[in-house]
Design a protein around this motif. Structure first.
Motif, PDB file in Angstrom:
ATOM      1  N   ASP A 124       0.831  -1.212   0.000  1.00 31.82           N
ATOM      2  CA  ASP A 124       0.000   0.000   0.000  1.00 31.82           C
ATOM      3  C   ASP A 124       0.860   1.254   0.000  1.00 31.82           C
ATOM      4  O   ASP A 124       0.476   2.279  -0.560  1.00 31.82           O
ATOM      5  N   ARG A 125       2.010   1.166   0.648  1.00 32.25           N
ATOM      6  CA  ARG A 125       2.959   2.266   0.682  1.00 32.25           C
ATOM      7  C   ARG A 125       4.357   1.729   0.379  1.00 32.25           C
ATOM      8  O   ARG A 125       4.728   0.658   0.842  1.00 32.25           O
ATOM      9  N   GLN A 126       5.119   2.493  -0.399  1.00 30.93           N
ATOM     10  CA  GLN A 126       6.487   2.108  -0.752  1.00 30.93           C
ATOM     11  C   GLN A 126       7.422   3.263  -0.403  1.00 30.93           C
ATOM     12  O   GLN A 126       7.111   4.425  -0.679  1.00 30.93           O
ATOM     13  N   VAL A 127       8.549   2.938   0.195  1.00 35.80           N
ATOM     14  CA  VAL A 127       9.550   3.951   0.544  1.00 35.80           C
ATOM     15  C   VAL A 127      10.782   3.724  -0.327  1.00 35.80           C
ATOM     16  O   VAL A 127      11.473   2.708  -0.197  1.00 35.80           O
ATOM     17  N   VAL A 150       7.785   8.598  -0.451  1.00 35.60           N
ATOM     18  CA  VAL A 150       6.713   7.676  -0.081  1.00 35.60           C
ATOM     19  C   VAL A 150       5.736   7.617  -1.246  1.00 35.60           C
ATOM     20  O   VAL A 150       5.207   8.658  -1.672  1.00 35.60           O
ATOM     21  N   LEU A 151       5.522   6.422  -1.775  1.00 35.88           N
ATOM     22  CA  LEU A 151       4.621   6.217  -2.902  1.00 35.88           C
ATOM     23  C   LEU A 151       3.400   5.418  -2.462  1.00 35.88           C
ATOM     24  O   LEU A 151       3.489   4.588  -1.547  1.00 35.88           O
ATOM     25  N   ASP A 152       2.264   5.640  -3.141  1.00 38.28           N
ATOM     26  CA  ASP A 152       1.087   4.821  -2.857  1.00 38.28           C
ATOM     27  C   ASP A 152       1.069   3.600  -3.770  1.00 38.28           C
ATOM     28  O   ASP A 152       2.021   3.356  -4.531  1.00 38.28           O
ATOM     29  N   ALA A 153       0.010   2.840  -3.723  1.00 38.43           N
ATOM     30  CA  ALA A 153      -0.076   1.595  -4.488  1.00 38.43           C
ATOM     31  C   ALA A 153      -0.075   1.835  -5.993  1.00 38.43           C
ATOM     32  O   ALA A 153       0.226   0.923  -6.775  1.00 38.43           O
ATOM     33  N   ASP A 154      -0.384   3.055  -6.413  1.00 40.71           N
ATOM     34  CA  ASP A 154      -0.389   3.403  -7.841  1.00 40.71           C
ATOM     35  C   ASP A 154       0.887   4.141  -8.254  1.00 40.71           C
ATOM     36  O   ASP A 154       0.935   4.769  -9.314  1.00 40.71           O
TER      37      ASP A 154
END
Length: 199
Positions: A124-127, A150-154
């Motif tokens: 759901d979140r990517q760092v 910080v990125l979201d799922a998209d």
């Protein structure tokens, strides 16, 4: 003049006596190995906040750190590679694991995994992390210069930050430097946790 048998025996005996000394001279110093550690032991207490799946990585380290020898600074333009003081594992893997271990104590993440994701993993979140500097000088100071997103799922960027962290090296040796660098990762983890909690 041909040496006598007694002279030859004396020479051989002298050479034999010197062999242990020569063997001792050929021994190298023992290699010491180090690892980054985490701030505190893991507890059963679940950190507060929304529970999302979180992925840590990719983590990009500069090429000068991509080696087993510990790198220290001798001045503004001079670096030193320690021959007998080394990381026990890849600095990249050690950094990523220490960061993830620290985060597991700070956020509620189900699951919390590292890049590359396991099969079927889609956080759901990517760092995403870019380390520009992670070194120090013995007995002086350790520095971590890092940027992260910080990125979201998209893959939409929710937050981007860049910070310098500094920590005093509380001793003259490599063990003290590794401890200071561990504290830098702990500080970084707290800011990553804050950026995740804000999004």
């Amino acid at each position: 003049m041909i040496p006598s048998r007694a002279s030859c025996v004396a020479l051989l005996a002298g050479a034999a006596c010197c062999l242990p000394l020569l063997a001792g001279c050929g021994k190298s110093a023992p290699t010491h190995f180090y690892s980054l550690n985490t701030a505190a032991p893991k507890t059963d207490t679940v950190p507060a906040g929304p529970c999302l799946s979180v992925g840590i990585g990719p983590v990009d380290l500069p090429a000068y750190l991509d080696r087993s020898q510990i790198v220290t600074r001798l001045g503004d333009n001079q670096m030193h590679l320690a021959d007998f003081d080394q990381w026990i594992e890849s600095p990249h893997d050690n950094f990523q694991r220490a960061l993830t271990d620290n985060l597991s104590r700070l956020i509620c993440a189900k699951p919390l995994f590292t890049y590359p994701w396991p099969v079927g993993g889609h956080p759901d979140r990517q760092v995403v992390i870019q380390v520009a500097r992670f070194d120090g000088a013995l007995g002086q100071e350790a520095v971590l210069r890092v940027s992260w997103s910080v990125l979201d799922a998209d893959n939409k960027t929710l937050d981007w930050r860049s910070t310098d962290y500094r920590e005093a090296v509380q001793g003259p040796d490599y063990a003290a430097l590794a401890a200071a660098q561990s504290r830098l990762v702990e500080k970084f983890a707290k800011d990553v946790a804050a950026s995740l909690g804000a999004k």
